[in-house]
Design a protein around this motif. Sequence first.
Motif, mmCIF file in Angstrom:
data_model
loop_
_atom_site.group_PDB
_atom_site.id
_atom_site.type_symbol
_atom_site.label_atom_id
_atom_site.label_comp_id
_atom_site.label_asym_id
_atom_site.label_seq_id
_atom_site.Cartn_x
_atom_site.Cartn_y
_atom_site.Cartn_z
ATOM 1 N N VAL A 78 15.725 -10.593 -2.739
ATOM 2 C CA VAL A 78 15.088 -9.671 -1.806
ATOM 3 C C VAL A 78 16.125 -9.264 -0.755
ATOM 4 O O VAL A 78 16.956 -10.072 -0.348
ATOM 5 C CB VAL A 78 13.834 -10.304 -1.152
ATOM 6 N N HIS A 79 16.073 -7.998 -0.371
ATOM 7 C CA HIS A 79 17.024 -7.459 0.585
ATOM 8 C C HIS A 79 16.283 -6.896 1.791
ATOM 9 O O HIS A 79 15.152 -6.426 1.666
ATOM 10 C CB HIS A 79 17.852 -6.346 -0.052
ATOM 11 N N LEU A 80 16.965 -6.901 2.917
ATOM 12 C CA LEU A 80 16.411 -6.287 4.112
ATOM 13 C C LEU A 80 17.496 -5.409 4.729
ATOM 14 O O LEU A 80 18.473 -5.906 5.279
ATOM 15 C CB LEU A 80 15.959 -7.344 5.123
ATOM 16 N N GLN A 81 17.314 -4.109 4.584
ATOM 17 C CA GLN A 81 18.235 -3.148 5.182
ATOM 18 C C GLN A 81 17.735 -2.879 6.599
ATOM 19 O O GLN A 81 16.599 -2.426 6.789
ATOM 20 C CB GLN A 81 18.252 -1.856 4.374
ATOM 21 N N MET A 82 18.591 -3.147 7.574
ATOM 22 C CA MET A 82 18.204 -3.006 8.975
ATOM 23 C C MET A 82 19.067 -1.936 9.624
ATOM 24 O O MET A 82 20.295 -2.070 9.685
ATOM 25 C CB MET A 82 18.376 -4.342 9.709
ATOM 26 N N ASN A 83 18.425 -0.874 10.063
ATOM 27 C CA ASN A 83 19.129 0.235 10.714
ATOM 28 C C ASN A 83 18.705 0.344 12.169
ATOM 29 O O ASN A 83 17.650 -0.150 12.566
ATOM 30 C CB ASN A 83 18.816 1.543 9.999
ATOM 31 N N ASN A 84 19.520 1.028 12.943
ATOM 32 C CA ASN A 84 19.220 1.248 14.351
ATOM 33 C C ASN A 84 18.824 -0.070 15.038
ATOM 34 O O ASN A 84 17.783 -0.148 15.714
ATOM 35 C CB ASN A 84 18.104 2.286 14.509
ATOM 36 N N LEU A 85 19.657 -1.051 14.871
ATOM 37 C CA LEU A 85 19.349 -2.371 15.419
ATOM 38 C C LEU A 85 19.338 -2.353 16.937
ATOM 39 O O LEU A 85 20.109 -1.614 17.581
ATOM 40 C CB LEU A 85 20.357 -3.400 14.904
ATOM 41 N N LYS A 86 18.454 -3.176 17.498
ATOM 42 C CA LYS A 86 18.292 -3.275 18.940
ATOM 43 C C LYS A 86 18.548 -4.712 19.390
ATOM 44 O O LYS A 86 18.386 -5.643 18.595
ATOM 45 C CB LYS A 86 16.869 -2.870 19.324
ATOM 46 N N PRO A 87 18.919 -4.902 20.643
ATOM 47 C CA PRO A 87 19.101 -6.286 21.121
ATOM 48 C C PRO A 87 17.876 -7.171 20.890
ATOM 49 O O PRO A 87 18.030 -8.369 20.631
ATOM 50 C CB PRO A 87 19.379 -6.092 22.613
ATOM 51 N N ASP A 88 16.685 -6.601 20.926
ATOM 52 C CA ASP A 88 15.468 -7.377 20.679
ATOM 53 C C ASP A 88 15.360 -7.862 19.235
ATOM 54 O O ASP A 88 14.514 -8.698 18.930
ATOM 55 C CB ASP A 88 14.219 -6.549 21.015
ATOM 56 N N ASP A 89 16.198 -7.334 18.358
ATOM 57 C CA ASP A 89 16.199 -7.806 16.970
ATOM 58 C C ASP A 89 17.011 -9.088 16.803
ATOM 59 O O ASP A 89 17.028 -9.674 15.717
ATOM 60 C CB ASP A 89 16.775 -6.731 16.040
ATOM 61 N N THR A 90 17.680 -9.496 17.854
ATOM 62 C CA THR A 90 18.474 -10.723 17.795
ATOM 63 C C THR A 90 17.578 -11.918 17.508
ATOM 64 O O THR A 90 16.596 -12.156 18.221
ATOM 65 C CB THR A 90 19.220 -10.946 19.120
ATOM 66 N N ALA A 91 17.898 -12.646 16.442
ATOM 67 C CA ALA A 91 17.085 -13.784 16.018
ATOM 68 C C ALA A 91 17.732 -14.443 14.810
ATOM 69 O O ALA A 91 18.670 -13.901 14.220
ATOM 70 C CB ALA A 91 15.670 -13.325 15.646
ATOM 71 N N VAL A 92 17.201 -15.587 14.454
ATOM 72 C CA VAL A 92 17.512 -16.185 13.156
ATOM 73 C C VAL A 92 16.506 -15.622 12.162
ATOM 74 O O VAL A 92 15.292 -15.698 12.393
ATOM 75 C CB VAL A 92 17.441 -17.718 13.189
ATOM 76 N N TYR A 93 17.004 -15.063 11.089
ATOM 77 C CA TYR A 93 16.154 -14.451 10.078
ATOM 78 C C TYR A 93 16.009 -15.410 8.902
ATOM 79 O O TYR A 93 17.013 -15.890 8.361
ATOM 80 C CB TYR A 93 16.749 -13.122 9.614
ATOM 81 N N TYR A 94 14.773 -15.656 8.525
ATOM 82 C CA TYR A 94 14.453 -16.600 7.466
ATOM 83 C C TYR A 94 13.837 -15.872 6.277
ATOM 84 O O TYR A 94 12.936 -15.043 6.433
ATOM 85 C CB TYR A 94 13.465 -17.654 7.947
ATOM 86 N N CYS A 95 14.286 -16.234 5.114
ATOM 87 C CA CYS A 95 13.698 -15.744 3.874
ATOM 88 C C CYS A 95 12.539 -16.659 3.480
ATOM 89 O O CYS A 95 12.594 -17.878 3.690
ATOM 90 C CB CYS A 95 14.752 -15.741 2.785
ATOM 91 N N ASN A 96 11.520 -16.074 2.916
ATOM 92 C CA ASN A 96 10.358 -16.839 2.457
ATOM 93 C C ASN A 96 9.950 -16.369 1.073
ATOM 94 O O ASN A 96 10.026 -15.172 0.766
ATOM 95 C CB ASN A 96 9.208 -16.654 3.430
#
Length: 119
Positions: A78-96
Amino acid sequence: QGHLVESGGDLVQAGGSLTLTCAASRSVFGIINMGWYRQAPEKQRELVATITTGGTITYSDSVRGRFTISRENAYNRVHLQMNNLKPDDTAVYYCNADGMSLTGRYNYWGQGTQVTVSS
């Protein structure tokens, strides 16, 4: 342990893009849902996006229109394309991933990948 492996986290400037990838090990069968969640410091883990085997997609309101989830069923990725990133997107991203095996229902989490967006 080790059923899901994430990659792609990085430090990026606001407005930039990143693609996260999660691969399930060959021992994982019968996946139904795959998705991404994130957890920022001192906040609860929250849903980002999920996708079913049939392609039904759910996005959180905060990422809809900026993030795109996709899945390769044949490769359990699974992929997650992230565009126009914002400082609020800062986090640890977990796959499930959750599904059904011969022994019953399962729900697996990856170890997480850090995404940091600088302003």
